[in-house]
Scaffold this motif. Structure first.
Motif, PDB file in Angstrom:
ATOM      1  N   ASN A 369       0.828  -1.206   0.000  1.00 53.64           N
ATOM      2  CA  ASN A 369       0.000   0.000   0.000  1.00 53.64           C
ATOM      3  C   ASN A 369       0.865   1.260   0.000  1.00 53.64           C
ATOM      4  N   ASP A 370       0.190   2.395  -0.178  1.00 57.57           N
ATOM      5  CA  ASP A 370       0.930   3.655  -0.320  1.00 57.57           C
ATOM      6  C   ASP A 370       1.512   4.162   0.992  1.00 57.57           C
ATOM      7  N   LYS A 371       0.967   3.705   2.128  1.00 61.67           N
ATOM      8  CA  LYS A 371       1.547   4.113   3.415  1.00 61.67           C
ATOM      9  C   LYS A 371       2.945   3.529   3.552  1.00 61.67           C
ATOM     10  N   SER A 372       3.108   2.292   3.092  1.00 66.73           N
ATOM     11  CA  SER A 372       4.428   1.655   3.199  1.00 66.73           C
ATOM     12  C   SER A 372       5.433   2.348   2.271  1.00 66.73           C
ATOM     13  N   THR A 373       4.972   2.830   1.091  1.00 65.35           N
ATOM     14  CA  THR A 373       5.892   3.550   0.188  1.00 65.35           C
ATOM     15  C   THR A 373       6.288   4.884   0.791  1.00 65.35           C
ATOM     16  N   ASP A 374       5.329   5.569   1.416  1.00 66.90           N
ATOM     17  CA  ASP A 374       5.631   6.840   2.090  1.00 66.90           C
ATOM     18  C   ASP A 374       6.659   6.625   3.203  1.00 66.90           C
ATOM     19  N   GLN A 375       6.450   5.514   3.942  1.00 65.01           N
ATOM     20  CA  GLN A 375       7.370   5.210   5.055  1.00 65.01           C
ATOM     21  C   GLN A 375       8.775   4.932   4.529  1.00 65.01           C
ATOM     22  N   MET A 376       8.866   4.218   3.413  1.00 64.97           N
ATOM     23  CA  MET A 376      10.184   3.914   2.842  1.00 64.97           C
ATOM     24  C   MET A 376      10.915   5.194   2.441  1.00 64.97           C
ATOM     25  N   GLU A 377      10.176   6.135   1.876  1.00 61.02           N
ATOM     26  CA  GLU A 377      10.776   7.406   1.461  1.00 61.02           C
ATOM     27  C   GLU A 377      11.310   8.166   2.676  1.00 61.02           C
ATOM     28  N   VAL A 378      10.548   8.157   3.779  1.00 60.31           N
ATOM     29  CA  VAL A 378      10.959   8.845   5.013  1.00 60.31           C
ATOM     30  C   VAL A 378      12.235   8.206   5.571  1.00 60.31           C
ATOM     31  N   ILE A 379      12.300   6.876   5.520  1.00 57.02           N
ATOM     32  CA  ILE A 379      13.480   6.167   6.031  1.00 57.02           C
ATOM     33  C   ILE A 379      14.721   6.538   5.210  1.00 57.02           C
ATOM     34  N   ILE A 380      14.590   6.546   3.880  1.00 57.77           N
ATOM     35  CA  ILE A 380      15.739   6.887   3.021  1.00 57.77           C
ATOM     36  C   ILE A 380      16.169   8.340   3.258  1.00 57.77           C
ATOM     37  N   ASN A 381      15.186   9.220   3.481  1.00 56.52           N
ATOM     38  CA  ASN A 381      15.499  10.631   3.758  1.00 56.52           C
ATOM     39  C   ASN A 381      16.317  10.800   5.048  1.00 56.52           C
ATOM     40  N   SER A 382      16.196   9.813   5.960  1.00 55.47           N
ATOM     41  CA  SER A 382      16.920   9.886   7.236  1.00 55.47           C
ATOM     42  C   SER A 382      18.352   9.353   7.136  1.00 55.47           C
ATOM     43  N   MET A 383      18.734   8.908   5.951  1.00 55.47           N
ATOM     44  CA  MET A 383      20.086   8.374   5.757  1.00 55.47           C
ATOM     45  C   MET A 383      21.045   9.465   5.279  1.00 55.47           C
ATOM     46  N   THR A 384      22.313   9.234   5.484  1.00 58.31           N
ATOM     47  CA  THR A 384      23.329  10.157   4.962  1.00 58.31           C
ATOM     48  C   THR A 384      23.537   9.860   3.473  1.00 58.31           C
ATOM     49  N   LYS A 385      24.188  10.778   2.782  1.00 61.81           N
ATOM     50  CA  LYS A 385      24.464  10.601   1.351  1.00 61.81           C
ATOM     51  C   LYS A 385      25.315   9.346   1.117  1.00 61.81           C
ATOM     52  N   LYS A 386      26.266   9.122   2.033  1.00 58.60           N
ATOM     53  CA  LYS A 386      27.155   7.959   1.920  1.00 58.60           C
ATOM     54  C   LYS A 386      26.369   6.656   2.068  1.00 58.60           C
ATOM     55  N   GLU A 387      25.416   6.639   3.016  1.00 54.55           N
ATOM     56  CA  GLU A 387      24.604   5.436   3.250  1.00 54.55           C
ATOM     57  C   GLU A 387      23.708   5.128   2.045  1.00 54.55           C
ATOM     58  N   ARG A 388      23.178   6.183   1.422  1.00 60.05           N
ATOM     59  CA  ARG A 388      22.331   5.973   0.245  1.00 60.05           C
ATOM     60  C   ARG A 388      23.147   5.410  -0.919  1.00 60.05           C
ATOM     61  N   GLY A 389      24.383   5.864  -1.027  1.00 59.61           N
ATOM     62  CA  GLY A 389      25.250   5.405  -2.119  1.00 59.61           C
ATOM     63  C   GLY A 389      25.846   4.029  -1.869  1.00 59.61           C
ATOM     64  N   LYS A 390      26.054   3.689  -0.581  1.00 56.40           N
ATOM     65  CA  LYS A 390      26.628   2.371  -0.234  1.00 56.40           C
ATOM     66  C   LYS A 390      25.775   1.702   0.843  1.00 56.40           C
ATOM     67  N   PRO A 391      24.633   1.135   0.465  1.00 55.75           N
ATOM     68  CA  PRO A 391      23.714   0.539   1.444  1.00 55.75           C
ATOM     69  C   PRO A 391      24.336  -0.573   2.286  1.00 55.75           C
ATOM     70  N   GLU A 392      25.408  -1.195   1.757  1.00 50.91           N
ATOM     71  CA  GLU A 392      26.035  -2.309   2.489  1.00 50.91           C
ATOM     72  C   GLU A 392      26.670  -1.877   3.810  1.00 50.91           C
ATOM     73  N   ILE A 393      26.911  -0.585   3.986  1.00 53.28           N
ATOM     74  CA  ILE A 393      27.524  -0.117   5.242  1.00 53.28           C
ATOM     75  C   ILE A 393      26.483   0.081   6.352  1.00 53.28           C
ATOM     76  N   ILE A 394      25.198  -0.055   5.998  1.00 53.72           N
ATOM     77  CA  ILE A 394      24.142   0.169   7.011  1.00 53.72           C
ATOM     78  C   ILE A 394      24.025  -1.066   7.909  1.00 53.72           C
ATOM     79  N   LYS A 395      24.662  -0.982   9.084  1.00 56.48           N
ATOM     80  CA  LYS A 395      24.653  -2.083  10.059  1.00 56.48           C
ATOM     81  C   LYS A 395      23.945  -1.608  11.335  1.00 56.48           C
ATOM     82  N   GLY A 396      24.081  -2.380  12.410  1.00 59.27           N
ATOM     83  CA  GLY A 396      23.388  -2.140  13.676  1.00 59.27           C
ATOM     84  C   GLY A 396      23.231  -0.699  14.137  1.00 59.27           C
ATOM     85  N   GLY A 397      24.352  -0.006  14.408  1.00 55.53           N
ATOM     86  CA  GLY A 397      24.303   1.364  14.938  1.00 55.53           C
ATOM     87  C   GLY A 397      23.644   2.330  13.966  1.00 55.53           C
TER      88      GLY A 397
END
Length: 457
Positions: A369-397
């Motif tokens: 549903n569209d609520k889940s897509t909105d939520q995904m966009e909010v989560i990506i917006n909370s990431m740094t530029k480096k994290e968006r470019g290299k998702p593999e570095i997104i670990k626990g902390g």
């Protein structure tokens, strides 16, 4: 749209499969079920009666074409009759007149008339390249005039000012005179709505119609009122020479009674259908495409048209080049895809047009549903530029920080990353030979995976 009717008809039409010939006996039960499905969809009784009789006449004794199963032949007959009930083909606006072409909008209060004026203005401007002037002759609601002014600015069409001290005819005539001076192609006149059809309202709009002689008189009606929508349109049509209908709020109409009843009861075509609150959520009404949606066959033509008009081609080509060059698909690209999807009415709007979605369990549809897509966009917006470019570095902390920053849970971040990885795989497949076919196979796998019980994915 029309979910209940689609689900009911899809189950019902399975009953005739496997027969070598369509006979009165083997379609009797199916016709009874189709009749019940239409009545439950709030289709007007005379429409149901004629619809069933027409299907029966065409089906009984018909030899099935060699390439089709009897079930497919029967479905084809049902589809044809659905199209006939709704008008067969789209009837476009008649703008063939000395400019300006005057469009008069009528309807009850709350049907979405003022919003439809702006939506139609936007459509004429973007699709037909017309210059458009909108004006409100609703002297009873100052808020309606202000609303139209705001919407006109949003869609980029010209607004002609008016106020409650003026007479509707004077307002409309002044707007038309201005349009002639400025060589404007189309003038759309919004009128006052009422909570019910009354004599005073009808007299006022009749006088206005007589004074400005519009080339199109469109009745705006709420799809969610079912067959009442058709009856209200009929009352208006007896007083005012309507040329067509705009059916609003069809995205919230799970039944479909209005769409299937209006043409039969009024004799007037549905010209446009409103599919949401956004200013671009107005589509030309194509009976053949709507019939296809009702039968769960999707509406690929409308989806292609939306892709043509709403997708940023430059960004799409840039992404395609990037993926083809082997530079990968990162979270910034994923975020861009989510934004593009929203511009096309969101995931639910797109799913409605995809073939075979009628067979997908409702539990699966509810997850996408569209609520889940909105939520995904909010989560990506909370990431740094480096994290968006290299998702593999997104670990626990990092996950904990992203979840806190987006007001979500760590499992939501994990879900996003999982879906991103699936999308990444699809993009890789697309860049290779037979890309689109492989991608469609992956999408089917994702859908069936979404519906699988926990622990068995």
């Amino acid at each position: 749209m029309f979910e209940n009717l689609t689900e009911r008809l899809s189950k019902t039409l399975k009953n005739v499969s496997g027969k070598g010939r369509l006979t009165e006996d083997n379609i009797k039960d199916t016709l009874r079920e189709v009749r019940m499905a239409l009545l439950e969809a709030d289709v007007a009784l005379p429409v149901v009666r004629d619809f069933i009789e027409a299907i029966k006449t065409r089906s009984v004794g018909q030899d099935v074409a060699k390439s089709l199963s009897p079930g497919q032949a029967f479905i084809k007959i049902v589809q044809n009759e659905l199209e006939l009930a709704m008008g067969e083909v789209n009837e476009s606006l008649d703008l063939a007149t000395q400019p300006p072409a005057i469009l008069l909008m009528a309807g009850l209060q709350g049907a979405g008339k003022t919003t439809s004026v702006a939506k139609l203005g936007r459509l004429l401007k973007t699709r037909d390249k017309k210059s458009v002037l909108v004006v409100s002759a609703d002297i009873y609601r100052p808020a309606a005039i202000k609303q139209l002014e705001t919407l006109a600015a949003e869609v980029g069409v010209e607004f002609f000012p008016s106020d409650i001290t003026q007479k509707p005819i004077d307002i409309a005539n002044a707007a038309i005179a201005y349009a002639k001076k400025k060589f404007i192609d189309v003038v759309i006149v919004d009128t006052a709505g009422r909570l019910h059809v009354d004599g005073e309202m009808m007299d006022e709009i009749k006088d206005l119609h007589r004074a400005i002689k519009p080339i199109e008189t469109l009745f705006v009606v709420d799809a969610m009122t079912g067959q009442d929508a058709a009856n209200t349109a009929k009352s208006f049509n007896e007083t005012l020479p309507l040329t067509g209908i705009i059916l609003t709020k069809a995205d919230g109409d799970a039944r479909g009674g209005a769409a299937l009843s209006i043409r039969h009861i009024t004799g007037k075509p549905i010209k446009f259908i409103g599919m949401g609150e956004k200013v671009d959520a107005l589509e030309a009404f194509h009976p053949d495409r709507i019939a296809s949606r009702i039968l769960g066959m999707g509406d690929v033509l409308s989806l292609i048209e939306e892709l043509e008009t709403k997708v940023d081609k430059e960004k799409a080509e840039k992404l395609a080049r990037k993926v083809k060059a082997g530079k990968g698909f990162d979270l910034e690209d994923f975020r861009e895809q989510l934004i593009q999807m929203k511009s096309m009415g969101g995931m639910t709007g797109m799913m409605d047009k995809l073939p075979g979605m009628g067979k997908v369990p409702s539990g699966v549809k509810n997850q996408v549903n569209d609520k889940s897509t909105d939520q995904m966009e909010v989560i990506i917006n909370s990431m740094t530029k480096k994290e968006r470019g290299k998702p593999e570095i997104i670990k626990g902390g990092r996950k904990r920080r992203i979840a806190a920053g987006s007001g979500t849970q760590i499992q939501d971040v994990n879900r996003l990353l999982k879906q991103f990885m699936q999308m990444q795989k699809m993009m890789k497949k697309m860049s290779g030979k037979g890309g689109m076919r492989k991608m469609m196979g992956s999408m089917q796998g994702m859908m069936s995976g979404a519906g699988a019980p926990p622990g068995r994915r």
